[in-house]
Every structure is written in structure tokens, then in C-alpha cells.
Design a protein around this motif. Sequence first.
Motif, PDB file in Angstrom:
ATOM      1  N   UNK A   1       0.818  -1.214   0.019  1.00  9.88           N
ATOM      2  CA  UNK A   1      -0.118  -0.036  -0.017  1.00  9.88           C
ATOM      3  C   UNK A   1       0.943   1.418  -0.057  1.00  9.88           C
ATOM      4  N   UNK A   2       0.654   2.200  -0.871  1.00 11.11           N
ATOM      5  CA  UNK A   2       1.349   3.436  -0.806  1.00 11.11           C
ATOM      6  C   UNK A   2       2.641   3.237  -1.258  1.00 11.11           C
ATOM      7  N   UNK A   3       3.101   2.355  -2.082  1.00 10.48           N
ATOM      8  CA  UNK A   3       4.239   1.918  -2.469  1.00 10.48           C
ATOM      9  C   UNK A   3       4.722   3.293  -3.643  1.00 10.48           C
ATOM     10  N   UNK A   4       4.019   3.326  -4.312  1.00 10.20           N
ATOM     11  CA  UNK A   4       4.420   4.257  -5.334  1.00 10.20           C
ATOM     12  C   UNK A   4       4.405   5.786  -4.963  1.00 10.20           C
ATOM     13  N   UNK A   5       3.594   6.085  -3.894  1.00 14.37           N
ATOM     14  CA  UNK A   5       3.777   7.282  -3.543  1.00 14.37           C
ATOM     15  C   UNK A   5       5.104   7.514  -2.539  1.00 14.37           C
ATOM     16  N   UNK A   6       5.376   6.387  -1.858  1.00 16.34           N
ATOM     17  CA  UNK A   6       6.699   6.487  -0.934  1.00 16.34           C
ATOM     18  C   UNK A   6       7.717   6.552  -1.784  1.00 16.34           C
ATOM     19  N   UNK A   7       7.851   5.977  -2.841  1.00 15.86           N
ATOM     20  CA  UNK A   7       9.253   5.650  -3.527  1.00 15.86           C
ATOM     21  C   UNK A   7       9.266   7.081  -4.568  1.00 15.86           C
ATOM     22  N   UNK A   8       8.131   7.555  -4.865  1.00 16.81           N
ATOM     23  CA  UNK A   8       8.213   8.935  -5.655  1.00 16.81           C
ATOM     24  C   UNK A   8       8.892   9.953  -4.794  1.00 16.81           C
ATOM     25  N   UNK A   9       8.247   9.991  -3.727  1.00 19.45           N
ATOM     26  CA  UNK A   9       8.859  11.287  -2.712  1.00 19.45           C
ATOM     27  C   UNK A   9      10.301  10.700  -2.326  1.00 19.45           C
ATOM     28  N   UNK A  10      10.743   9.498  -2.175  1.00 21.05           N
ATOM     29  CA  UNK A  10      11.932   9.377  -1.894  1.00 21.05           C
ATOM     30  C   UNK A  10      12.853   9.726  -3.020  1.00 21.05           C
ATOM     31  N   UNK A  11      12.790   9.274  -4.339  1.00 23.42           N
ATOM     32  CA  UNK A  11      13.413   9.810  -5.413  1.00 23.42           C
ATOM     33  C   UNK A  11      13.632  11.268  -5.471  1.00 23.42           C
ATOM     34  N   UNK A  12      12.496  11.874  -5.415  1.00 27.82           N
ATOM     35  CA  UNK A  12      12.382  13.385  -5.372  1.00 27.82           C
ATOM     36  C   UNK A  12      13.263  13.945  -4.146  1.00 27.82           C
ATOM     37  N   UNK A  13      13.367  13.293  -3.098  1.00 30.75           N
ATOM     38  CA  UNK A  13      13.985  13.955  -2.188  1.00 30.75           C
ATOM     39  C   UNK A  13      15.765  13.664  -2.271  1.00 30.75           C
ATOM     40  N   UNK A  14      15.745  12.448  -2.842  1.00 35.78           N
ATOM     41  CA  UNK A  14      17.439  12.295  -3.325  1.00 35.78           C
ATOM     42  C   UNK A  14      17.853  13.300  -4.157  1.00 35.78           C
ATOM     43  N   UNK A  15      16.975  13.715  -5.148  1.00 35.66           N
ATOM     44  CA  UNK A  15      17.634  14.461  -6.361  1.00 35.66           C
ATOM     45  C   UNK A  15      17.492  16.241  -5.661  1.00 35.66           C
ATOM     46  N   UNK A  16      16.730  16.576  -4.953  1.00 37.39           N
ATOM     47  CA  UNK A  16      16.371  17.583  -4.361  1.00 37.39           C
ATOM     48  C   UNK A  16      17.237  18.091  -3.310  1.00 37.39           C
ATOM     49  N   UNK A  17      17.619  17.234  -2.397  1.00 39.81           N
ATOM     50  CA  UNK A  17      18.756  17.705  -1.408  1.00 39.81           C
ATOM     51  C   UNK A  17      20.035  17.281  -1.821  1.00 39.81           C
ATOM     52  N   UNK A  18      20.348  16.024  -1.896  1.00 41.64           N
ATOM     53  CA  UNK A  18      21.834  15.815  -1.906  1.00 41.64           C
ATOM     54  C   UNK A  18      22.405  15.751  -3.323  1.00 41.64           C
ATOM     55  N   UNK A  19      21.668  15.338  -4.150  1.00 47.39           N
ATOM     56  CA  UNK A  19      21.998  15.754  -5.722  1.00 47.39           C
ATOM     57  C   UNK A  19      22.429  17.097  -5.980  1.00 47.39           C
ATOM     58  N   UNK A  20      21.496  18.044  -5.682  1.00 41.34           N
ATOM     59  CA  UNK A  20      21.723  19.489  -5.799  1.00 41.34           C
ATOM     60  C   UNK A  20      23.187  20.052  -5.085  1.00 41.34           C
ATOM     61  N   UNK A  21      23.258  19.479  -3.893  1.00 40.04           N
ATOM     62  CA  UNK A  21      24.304  19.698  -2.986  1.00 40.04           C
ATOM     63  C   UNK A  21      25.785  19.181  -3.462  1.00 40.04           C
ATOM     64  N   UNK A  22      25.614  18.395  -4.231  1.00 37.01           N
ATOM     65  CA  UNK A  22      26.779  17.870  -4.906  1.00 37.01           C
ATOM     66  C   UNK A  22      27.606  18.779  -5.696  1.00 37.01           C
ATOM     67  N   UNK A  23      26.903  20.065  -6.351  1.00 31.34           N
ATOM     68  CA  UNK A  23      27.397  20.590  -7.098  1.00 31.34           C
ATOM     69  C   UNK A  23      28.451  21.636  -6.429  1.00 31.34           C
ATOM     70  N   UNK A  24      28.187  21.677  -5.021  1.00 28.20           N
ATOM     71  CA  UNK A  24      29.034  22.608  -4.039  1.00 28.20           C
ATOM     72  C   UNK A  24      30.403  21.782  -3.889  1.00 28.20           C
TER      73      UNK A  24
END
Length: 358
Positions: A191-214
Motif C-alpha cells: 500500500x502506498x508504494x508508488x507514493x513513498x518511492x516517488x517522494x524518496x526519489x524526489x528527496x534524493x534529487x532535491x537535497x543531496x544531488x543538488x548539494x553535490x555541485x557545491x
Amino acid sequence: MNDSPWAAEPVPAGPAYDALVGPQTAPMPIVPDAAGRAFDDREARDRGAAFAGGPPLRTEMPLQEPMPSPPPPPPQAPQDASPPPQKKRAGRDLRAAIGVGVGLGAVIFASLFIVKAVFVGVIVVAVVVGLWELTSRLQEKKGIKAPLVPLAVGGAAMVIAGYVRGAEGAWVAMALTALAVLVWRMTEPPEDYLKDVTAGVFAAFYVPFLATFVAMLLTAEDGPQRVVTFLLLTVVSDTGAYAVGWRFGKTKLAPRISPGKTREGLFGAVAFAMGAGALCMEFLIDGGSWWQGLLLGLAVAVSATLGDLGESMIKRDLGIKDMGTLLPGHGGIMDRLDSLLPTAPVVWLLLAAFVGTG
């Protein structure tokens, strides 16, 4: 004889009639007037009294005069319905915000110019705490369970890979982190698997991936100066927007997203950032020129504003004011990273185009 068809038949008077109907009073005598018209003696008395100059014997009830209306209230001096103007005040504890900002700046500058690897550790700590704040708010307000463990591990790996292997290492770490989120969530009910993993991938891109450019900015020979330019332009943009918007702001920029932001504040952010950019490119960046700094400052002002609006959009959707309370006067770590995260790739890209990545 009355020839009218509506005339009633005469009723004979006599003892039988009196016994049936009852005794009758004598009818009023009819008195003809001068024109031969007949009227009863009551009308005659009334007319006679009127001709004699006296009041008629049969009078109407006099009409009651209306009650006098109360006098109008005395005029009063017009009062201004609007409340007295109040002095604008900042929405946060300014002293605490300044103290925390100075402390963070000291840690950043000390780590930058002593050992670069220490600054990479500072980025990793900020990323992990930011992920914790974001995933906690998502679960509290929306019931979204983005898996924190693979996000934290993958986020730290992203920053380190970007510092060691550059953009290629960052992309590989991002892909592996997304895969780890998908697999980790399989250990729980579907239940809610798609919603949870979508939020997880978004969080991975939004915070650590963008911070990698620093971290990637730091790999150049003048890496500390590039990071200082990135941080300084972002802070100056936010400061210019706040100062000009607080003093002259009237036209709302995005009232449904962030009611406090104004177009005048955006102009202030652009002006401050362009001026600071020209100085930084001229005196801090090897091979830089002042006109490049103008373009860099303009791009930073736009990206920082959009990043702030994006974070505000997330917080409005969650129904919160701040992502956390870790930093007094600032909120949480994510409340300080909102304009920094989307600005990092913009600065890295423009500096690479202007002076290269080495």
C-alpha cells in the motif's frame, strides 16, 4: 308604485307582523331639501348647524398627528477607519538569526581554507539533516514514508562521489540511491508504494544531488574562492531582496505562494547580486571578468528566488511554516538550503563556461 324589478314586496303591518318580527321603532322622518332631495333629519341637523356657522353635530375622529422624530445627533469629526500605521517588523528573532549565521559562516570559512575535506564533511552533515527534516515532515503531514536510511547513505555517497569523481560520479551515485529506495521500500506492505518511492526519489534529487555541485565547485584550484562566491552571491541576493522589499515593497510577487515577497524585493536581489558578482569575478576568481560577474549575479538572483518559492510551495502544501527548529531564528537546515540548493548547479555551470572547471 315602484316599477323596479329589485323592489321588495310590501309586508303588511299589524299584530301578526309584530308578533313575528317584534316591535319596531318609528322610522326617521324624511325632510326634503330645497332641490326636492330627501334626506333624514340627522343630515338636516348637520347641514343646519353648518349653515349657522357652528360645528356639525356629527363629526369625524380627528387624525392623530405623527410623533415628532428625535433630533439628529450632533455631527462628529470624521474618523479614519484604517488602523494607525505600524512599523514593519521582521517575522523572526533577528539577534538569534544573526548569531547563528555568524557561527555557520565561521565554521564554513574555517573548513574551506584549512582542509577541503572537512568542508565536504560539512556538506554531508547538512544533507543528512536536511533529508531527515524533509522525510519527517512528509510523514507527519501527508503520511508519506520516504525511506530515510537509503536516502541518507546514498546522499552522503553522492556528495563524496561528486568531490572525488566529478559529475559522472554524482550521476552514478544518484542512480544507485534511487534503486536503493525502490528496493528498501519493498520490505513493507505494498500500500502506498508508488507514493513513498516517488517522494524518496524526489528527496534524493532535491537535497543531496543538488548539494553535490557545491562539492564539485571545491575541486578546482581556486575551489574555496568559488564556494565563497557561490555562498556570498546567494546571501547577498537574499539580503537585497529582504532590505528593498521591507522598505519599498508594495507589489506582491507570488501572493499565493509567499505573500511576503514583492517585485521590488526581486529588483533589489538582482541589483545586489549583480554588484557582488562583478566584484567577486574581478577579484576572487582566476581569469574572471566583471561583466561575467554581472551575468552570474543575475542568474543567482533568479535561481535563489525560485528556490525560495519552491521551498515555500512545499511548506504550504504540508501546512507548516518551517521545516524544523534546529537553527534559532532560521528554522531548520532545509529553511537555509532552500535558495542554496538550486543555485549551486547554476553557479557551477556558469563558472565552468566562463573560466573552466580546473
